[in-house]
Design a protein around this motif. Structure first.
Motif, mmCIF file in Angstrom:
data_model
loop_
_atom_site.group_PDB
_atom_site.id
_atom_site.type_symbol
_atom_site.label_atom_id
_atom_site.label_comp_id
_atom_site.label_asym_id
_atom_site.label_seq_id
_atom_site.Cartn_x
_atom_site.Cartn_y
_atom_site.Cartn_z
ATOM 1 N N VAL A 197 0.834 -1.206 0.000
ATOM 2 C CA VAL A 197 0.000 0.000 0.000
ATOM 3 C C VAL A 197 0.862 1.247 0.000
ATOM 4 C CG1 VAL A 197 -1.766 1.266 1.274
ATOM 5 C CG2 VAL A 197 -1.867 -1.221 1.163
ATOM 6 N N ILE A 198 1.906 1.257 0.847
ATOM 7 C CA ILE A 198 2.801 2.421 0.899
ATOM 8 C C ILE A 198 3.486 2.603 -0.452
ATOM 9 C CG2 ILE A 198 4.851 3.354 2.010
ATOM 10 C CD1 ILE A 198 4.021 1.915 4.560
ATOM 11 N N GLY A 199 3.905 1.465 -1.067
ATOM 12 C CA GLY A 199 4.542 1.564 -2.378
ATOM 13 C C GLY A 199 3.605 2.135 -3.429
ATOM 14 N N GLU A 200 2.325 1.681 -3.423
ATOM 15 C CA GLU A 200 1.357 2.213 -4.373
ATOM 16 C C GLU A 200 1.126 3.708 -4.150
ATOM 17 O OE1 GLU A 200 -2.142 -0.073 -4.078
ATOM 18 O OE2 GLU A 200 -1.265 -1.918 -4.890
ATOM 19 N N VAL A 201 1.048 4.102 -2.883
ATOM 20 C CA VAL A 201 0.854 5.535 -2.589
ATOM 21 C C VAL A 201 2.028 6.349 -3.118
ATOM 22 C CG1 VAL A 201 0.699 7.233 -0.736
ATOM 23 C CG2 VAL A 201 -0.636 5.132 -0.606
ATOM 24 N N ILE A 202 3.244 5.838 -2.901
ATOM 25 C CA ILE A 202 4.428 6.558 -3.379
ATOM 26 C C ILE A 202 4.432 6.628 -4.904
ATOM 27 C CG2 ILE A 202 6.948 6.482 -3.485
ATOM 28 C CD1 ILE A 202 6.937 5.313 -0.681
ATOM 29 N N ASP A 203 4.083 5.489 -5.565
ATOM 30 C CA ASP A 203 4.028 5.489 -7.032
ATOM 31 C C ASP A 203 2.990 6.485 -7.536
ATOM 32 O OD1 ASP A 203 5.994 3.583 -7.068
ATOM 33 O OD2 ASP A 203 4.585 1.887 -7.251
ATOM 34 N N ASN A 204 1.818 6.497 -6.889
ATOM 35 C CA ASN A 204 0.782 7.441 -7.310
ATOM 36 C C ASN A 204 1.227 8.884 -7.103
ATOM 37 O OD1 ASN A 204 -0.888 5.307 -7.982
ATOM 38 N ND2 ASN A 204 -1.922 5.278 -5.997
ATOM 39 N N LEU A 205 1.891 9.126 -5.976
ATOM 40 C CA LEU A 205 2.394 10.477 -5.740
ATOM 41 C C LEU A 205 3.427 10.862 -6.786
ATOM 42 C CD1 LEU A 205 2.769 10.568 -1.839
ATOM 43 C CD2 LEU A 205 1.091 11.768 -3.226
ATOM 44 N N ASN A 206 4.292 9.907 -7.156
ATOM 45 C CA ASN A 206 5.280 10.196 -8.201
ATOM 46 C C ASN A 206 4.587 10.515 -9.520
ATOM 47 O OD1 ASN A 206 7.457 9.800 -6.482
ATOM 48 N ND2 ASN A 206 7.632 7.629 -6.967
ATOM 49 N N SER A 207 3.539 9.740 -9.847
ATOM 50 C CA SER A 207 2.801 10.006 -11.082
ATOM 51 C C SER A 207 2.150 11.381 -11.055
ATOM 52 C CB SER A 207 1.743 8.920 -11.294
ATOM 53 O OG SER A 207 0.968 9.203 -12.434
ATOM 54 N N LEU A 224 3.021 13.978 -9.212
ATOM 55 C CA LEU A 224 4.042 15.013 -9.274
ATOM 56 C C LEU A 224 4.619 15.138 -10.681
ATOM 57 C CD1 LEU A 224 5.929 14.380 -5.905
ATOM 58 C CD2 LEU A 224 4.304 16.194 -6.434
ATOM 59 N N GLY A 225 4.761 13.979 -11.386
ATOM 60 C CA GLY A 225 5.240 14.046 -12.763
ATOM 61 C C GLY A 225 4.273 14.796 -13.659
ATOM 62 N N THR A 226 2.971 14.526 -13.501
ATOM 63 C CA THR A 226 1.973 15.241 -14.295
ATOM 64 C C THR A 226 1.987 16.736 -13.981
ATOM 65 O OG1 THR A 226 0.589 13.256 -14.317
ATOM 66 C CG2 THR A 226 -0.468 15.339 -14.880
ATOM 67 N N VAL A 227 2.081 17.054 -12.703
ATOM 68 C CA VAL A 227 2.151 18.473 -12.310
ATOM 69 C C VAL A 227 3.391 19.134 -12.897
ATOM 70 C CG1 VAL A 227 2.371 20.028 -10.340
ATOM 71 C CG2 VAL A 227 0.787 18.117 -10.225
ATOM 72 N N ARG A 264 2.810 19.846 -16.532
ATOM 73 C CA ARG A 264 1.822 20.915 -16.756
ATOM 74 C C ARG A 264 2.090 22.125 -15.863
ATOM 75 N NH1 ARG A 264 -2.677 18.781 -19.347
ATOM 76 N NH2 ARG A 264 -1.985 17.010 -20.592
ATOM 77 N N ARG A 265 3.328 22.321 -15.513
ATOM 78 C CA ARG A 265 3.594 23.421 -14.579
ATOM 79 C C ARG A 265 3.257 24.776 -15.191
ATOM 80 N NH1 ARG A 265 8.396 21.340 -16.322
ATOM 81 N NH2 ARG A 265 9.876 22.744 -17.366
ATOM 82 N N GLU A 266 3.471 24.925 -16.525
ATOM 83 C CA GLU A 266 3.131 26.196 -17.155
ATOM 84 C C GLU A 266 1.626 26.416 -17.125
ATOM 85 O OE1 GLU A 266 5.209 28.412 -17.975
ATOM 86 O OE2 GLU A 266 7.004 27.198 -17.593
ATOM 87 N N ASP A 267 0.848 25.353 -17.456
ATOM 88 C CA ASP A 267 -0.607 25.492 -17.384
ATOM 89 C C ASP A 267 -1.059 25.781 -15.959
ATOM 90 O OD1 ASP A 267 -0.586 24.893 -20.053
ATOM 91 O OD2 ASP A 267 -1.000 22.758 -19.767
ATOM 92 N N LEU A 268 -0.431 25.098 -14.998
ATOM 93 C CA LEU A 268 -0.793 25.337 -13.599
ATOM 94 C C LEU A 268 -0.462 26.760 -13.186
ATOM 95 C CD1 LEU A 268 -1.870 24.121 -10.979
ATOM 96 C CD2 LEU A 268 0.454 23.390 -10.438
ATOM 97 N N ARG A 269 0.691 27.244 -13.638
ATOM 98 C CA ARG A 269 1.055 28.626 -13.321
ATOM 99 C C ARG A 269 0.058 29.593 -13.940
ATOM 100 N NH1 ARG A 269 5.724 28.473 -15.216
ATOM 101 N NH2 ARG A 269 6.835 27.952 -13.303
ATOM 102 N N GLY A 270 -0.347 29.305 -15.217
ATOM 103 C CA GLY A 270 -1.342 30.162 -15.853
ATOM 104 C C GLY A 270 -2.674 30.117 -15.135
ATOM 105 N N LEU A 271 -3.070 28.904 -14.668
ATOM 106 C CA LEU A 271 -4.323 28.784 -13.926
ATOM 107 C C LEU A 271 -4.284 29.597 -12.641
ATOM 108 C CD1 LEU A 271 -7.090 27.491 -13.435
ATOM 109 C CD2 LEU A 271 -5.912 25.528 -12.434
ATOM 110 N N VAL A 272 -3.167 29.486 -11.921
ATOM 111 C CA VAL A 272 -3.041 30.241 -10.674
ATOM 112 C C VAL A 272 -3.067 31.742 -10.945
ATOM 113 C CG1 VAL A 272 -1.529 30.712 -8.720
ATOM 114 C CG2 VAL A 272 -1.833 28.365 -9.508
ATOM 115 N N ASP A 273 -2.344 32.155 -12.013
ATOM 116 C CA ASP A 273 -2.356 33.581 -12.354
ATOM 117 C C ASP A 273 -3.759 34.038 -12.732
ATOM 118 O OD1 ASP A 273 0.340 33.643 -11.874
ATOM 119 O OD2 ASP A 273 0.917 33.408 -13.979
ATOM 120 N N GLY A 274 -4.472 33.183 -13.529
ATOM 121 C CA GLY A 274 -5.825 33.543 -13.907
ATOM 122 C C GLY A 274 -6.755 33.644 -12.707
ATOM 123 N N LEU A 275 -6.616 32.708 -11.782
ATOM 124 C CA LEU A 275 -7.430 32.784 -10.567
ATOM 125 C C LEU A 275 -7.103 34.043 -9.768
ATOM 126 C CD1 LEU A 275 -7.363 29.057 -9.385
ATOM 127 C CD2 LEU A 275 -9.275 30.299 -10.398
#
Length: 329
Positions: free
Chosen positions: A188-198, A200-203, A206-217
């Motif tokens: 379970v801990i391994g799955e949680v870590i893998d999911n967190l890695n996934s 974080l990788g997606t974030v 998409r960091r530019e989109d996330l930055r744009g979203l935060v700026d837009g908000l």
């Protein structure tokens, strides 16, 4: 009694009390003692005057602590009546809860006693236990436990070292059971870590989109704050519109009720005449075909007498003989 005699008595009594207090605090050993030396890697907390014990009984005193060649040499004395086994160990332990240390001699494997003035080598000595390092070693385990479990484990550790309950093996058994519980959740801990890695990788992708979203908000929040008066006015207008609509519905209430009742009457009539309506609908195609033929020669209706029969007093006369138009055929 003369003042001089009184003073002499006072001095004698004071000296006697002073010696008694010193002897009580220092608890000096009486009788002949034998000197020894032991070499340690660490003697933190041990100092001259510390006790030397065998099986928890005080049998001597540390006389000197010095550092030589990167190691610590401890000189101590033991009463002559107490033999020191040549195969025994010299261990530095806690003497009390205040952190004072004492030099403990263990019997070892027996054999002849250690010669007076001999040195116990570093291979047969054990340094003082560093509780800070010990508890820091448990820190990764404490981080994964609940506060109640941490308190229970810490209490067991303290109880063991205070000699008030439990043994080291029991403590280790408790630690093993806790680590087994953590190991059972390894997947379970391994799955949680893998999911967190996934995630974080997606974030990260998409960091530019996330930055744009935060700026837009942020801009939306700023514009909303700047237009709060207009928004409040719009909300007030909405309230007025809702009130007007409610008043309008109140005015239409009686007429709307009559219209609903009329619709109910019409639908009831249609339900009662459903069979007739079905027949009319089924006959409608034939009627429409006939009407189409009748009006196919213009925008008016043409009537042709294709066959005519007249009966007068029982005599039948047919006037329809002869060629017929296409309409009659």
């Amino acid at each position: 009694m003369k003042p001089t005699l009184r003073f002499a008595v006072f001095v004698v009594v004071s000296l006697f009390c002073g010696v008694l207090v010193v002897n009580t605090l220092t608890d000096p050993m009486t009788g002949r003692s034998v000197p020894y030396r032991a070499v340690f890697t660490d003697v933190a907390g041990l100092q001259p005057g510390s006790e030397v014990t065998v099986a928890g009984v005080r049998v001597g005193t540390v006389t000197e602590v010095a550092a030589r060649g990167g190691l610590a040499e401890v000189d101590f004395e033991v009463v002559a009546e107490q033999p020191v086994p040549a195969t025994g160990l010299a261990v530095i332990r806690y003497a009390d809860l205040t952190g004072a240390r004492a030099l403990a001699l263990t019997p070892g494997q027996g054999g002849p006693p250690l010669a007076p003035g001999a040195t116990i080598p570093v291979e047969r000595t054990r340094p003082a236990l560093d509780l800070t390092a010990l508890l820091n070693g448990f820190k990764p385990l404490f981080d994964t436990l609940e506060p109640a479990q941490v308190n229970q484990l810490a209490g067991e550790i303290v109880a063991v070292f205070q000699g008030e309950g439990g043994t080291v093996s029991a403590l280790l058994t408790r630690i093993v059971s806790l680590t087994d519980a953590l190991a059972s959740r390894d997947e379970v801990i391994g799955e949680v870590i893998d999911n967190l890695n996934s995630v974080l990788g997606t974030v990260q992708q998409r960091r530019e989109d996330l930055r744009g979203l935060v700026d837009g908000l942020g801009r939306l929040a700023a514009e909303t704050a700047a237009s709060r008066q207009e928004i409040a006015a719009a909300i007030d207008s909405g309230s007025e519109v809702a009130g007007s609509l409610a008043r309008l519905l109140d005015g239409l209430g009686p007429q709307l009720s009559r219209d609903v009742r009329s619709v109910q009457d019409v639908t009831s009539m249609l339900v009662r005449n459903q069979s007739q309506i079905d027949g009319a609908v089924q006959d409608m195609p034939a009627f429409l075909n006939a009407l189409d033929r009748a009006t196919s020669y213009g925008s008016w209706a043409n009537v042709y007498l294709c066959n005519l029969g007249v009966a007068v007093d029982g005599v039948q006369a047919d006037l329809g003989a002869g060629p017929h138009t296409e309409v009659c055929r």
